[in-house]
Design a protein around this motif. Structure first.
Motif, short mmCIF file in Angstrom:
data_model
loop_
_atom_site.label_atom_id
_atom_site.label_comp_id
_atom_site.label_asym_id
_atom_site.label_seq_id
_atom_site.Cartn_x
_atom_site.Cartn_y
_atom_site.Cartn_z
N SER A 3 39.63 36.30 35.13
CA SER A 3 40.39 35.29 35.87
C SER A 3 40.01 35.16 37.35
O SER A 3 40.85 35.19 38.22
CB SER A 3 41.89 35.56 35.74
OG SER A 3 42.24 36.72 36.44
N ALA A 4 38.73 35.04 37.62
CA ALA A 4 38.27 34.83 38.99
C ALA A 4 38.57 33.39 39.39
O ALA A 4 38.57 32.49 38.55
CB ALA A 4 36.78 35.10 39.10
N PRO A 5 38.84 33.15 40.66
CA PRO A 5 39.06 31.78 41.10
C PRO A 5 37.85 30.91 40.74
O PRO A 5 36.71 31.38 40.72
CB PRO A 5 39.20 31.89 42.62
CG PRO A 5 39.60 33.30 42.86
CD PRO A 5 38.99 34.10 41.74
N LYS A 6 38.10 29.64 40.49
CA LYS A 6 37.07 28.73 40.00
C LYS A 6 35.85 28.66 40.92
O LYS A 6 34.72 28.64 40.47
CB LYS A 6 37.67 27.34 39.83
CG LYS A 6 36.72 26.35 39.22
CD LYS A 6 37.41 25.02 39.01
CE LYS A 6 36.46 24.01 38.41
NZ LYS A 6 37.04 22.70 38.29
N PHE A 7 36.08 28.64 42.23
CA PHE A 7 34.96 28.46 43.15
C PHE A 7 34.55 29.76 43.85
O PHE A 7 33.93 29.71 44.90
CB PHE A 7 35.31 27.40 44.20
CG PHE A 7 35.44 26.03 43.61
CD1 PHE A 7 34.36 25.40 43.03
CD2 PHE A 7 36.65 25.37 43.63
CE1 PHE A 7 34.46 24.14 42.48
CE2 PHE A 7 36.77 24.10 43.08
CZ PHE A 7 35.68 23.48 42.51
N LYS A 79 28.64 26.00 39.69
CA LYS A 79 28.35 26.97 38.63
C LYS A 79 29.05 26.64 37.31
O LYS A 79 28.55 26.97 36.26
CB LYS A 79 28.67 28.39 39.08
CG LYS A 79 30.12 28.68 39.30
CD LYS A 79 30.27 30.09 39.80
CE LYS A 79 31.71 30.35 40.13
NZ LYS A 79 31.89 31.67 40.69
N SER A 80 30.17 25.93 37.38
CA SER A 80 30.86 25.56 36.14
C SER A 80 30.06 24.49 35.38
O SER A 80 30.22 24.34 34.17
CB SER A 80 32.27 25.05 36.43
OG SER A 80 32.21 23.90 37.25
N ARG A 81 29.19 23.76 36.06
CA ARG A 81 28.38 22.71 35.44
C ARG A 81 26.99 23.19 35.06
O ARG A 81 26.27 22.50 34.35
CB ARG A 81 28.28 21.52 36.40
CG ARG A 81 29.66 20.93 36.71
CD ARG A 81 29.67 19.98 37.87
NE ARG A 81 28.70 18.91 37.71
CZ ARG A 81 28.19 18.23 38.71
NH1 ARG A 81 28.55 18.51 39.95
NH2 ARG A 81 27.34 17.26 38.51
N ILE A 82 26.59 24.37 35.57
CA ILE A 82 25.28 24.94 35.25
C ILE A 82 25.40 25.67 33.92
O ILE A 82 26.41 26.33 33.65
CB ILE A 82 24.82 25.90 36.37
CG1 ILE A 82 24.58 25.11 37.66
CG2 ILE A 82 23.55 26.66 35.96
CD1 ILE A 82 24.29 25.98 38.87
N GLU A 83 24.36 25.56 33.10
CA GLU A 83 24.35 26.22 31.80
C GLU A 83 24.71 27.70 31.94
O GLU A 83 24.23 28.39 32.83
CB GLU A 83 22.95 26.08 31.20
CG GLU A 83 22.78 26.67 29.85
CD GLU A 83 21.35 26.55 29.34
OE1 GLU A 83 21.04 27.26 28.37
OE2 GLU A 83 20.57 25.79 29.90
N LYS A 84 25.58 28.17 31.05
CA LYS A 84 26.01 29.57 31.08
C LYS A 84 24.93 30.47 30.49
O LYS A 84 24.16 30.07 29.64
CB LYS A 84 27.30 29.75 30.27
CG LYS A 84 28.45 28.88 30.72
CD LYS A 84 29.06 29.38 31.99
CE LYS A 84 30.27 28.57 32.36
NZ LYS A 84 30.15 27.83 33.58
N GLY A 85 24.89 31.70 30.97
CA GLY A 85 24.00 32.70 30.39
C GLY A 85 22.55 32.61 30.82
O GLY A 85 21.66 32.96 30.05
#
Length: 115
Positions: A3-7, A79-85
């Motif tokens: 649960s880290a803050p979104k940004f 980072k939320s829009r960049i591919e995960k992993g």
């Protein structure tokens, strides 16, 4: 990442050790932009990590640190829009010095966000 803050931009989202940088640059996919060389490599984690380098060719310490701050901020906000992993290594070229956040966002957005 519990649960880290979104940004936020936590330490676990950074590549810090030379071995990590070498791993990505030797085996990763290389993408070129006018001001940056970007290497991408899957990391088998639930989140992406980034490492940034700027050699003295970019300029003095103030210019190098500014470029790195701008790239970090781009990653933090997108980072939320960049591919995960994936592990990302961004190497600044001489042309990166003097670029503002908007210019860097457009350039890296084409590579990392597919814009």
């Amino acid at each position: 990442m519990a649960s880290a803050p979104k940004f936020s931009f936590t330490k676990e989202e950074r590549l810090l050790k030379r071995v990590q940088f070498l791993n990505v640059t030797e085996d990763g996919k290389k993408l070129l932009t006018r001001s940056f060389i970007v290497f991408l490599k899957p990391n088998n984690l639930a989140f992406s990590r980034i490492g940034i380098t700027a050699s003295r060719k970019v300029g003095g310490a103030v210019k190098r640190n500014r470029v790195k701050r701008i790239v970090r901020e781009f990653f933090r906000l997108n980072k939320s829009r960049i591919e995960k992993g994936i592990d990302i290594v961004v190497i600044a070229k001489r042309e990166a010095a003097g670029k503002g956040f908007a210019e860097v966002s457009v350039e890296l957005g084409k590579v990392l966000l597919g814009k």
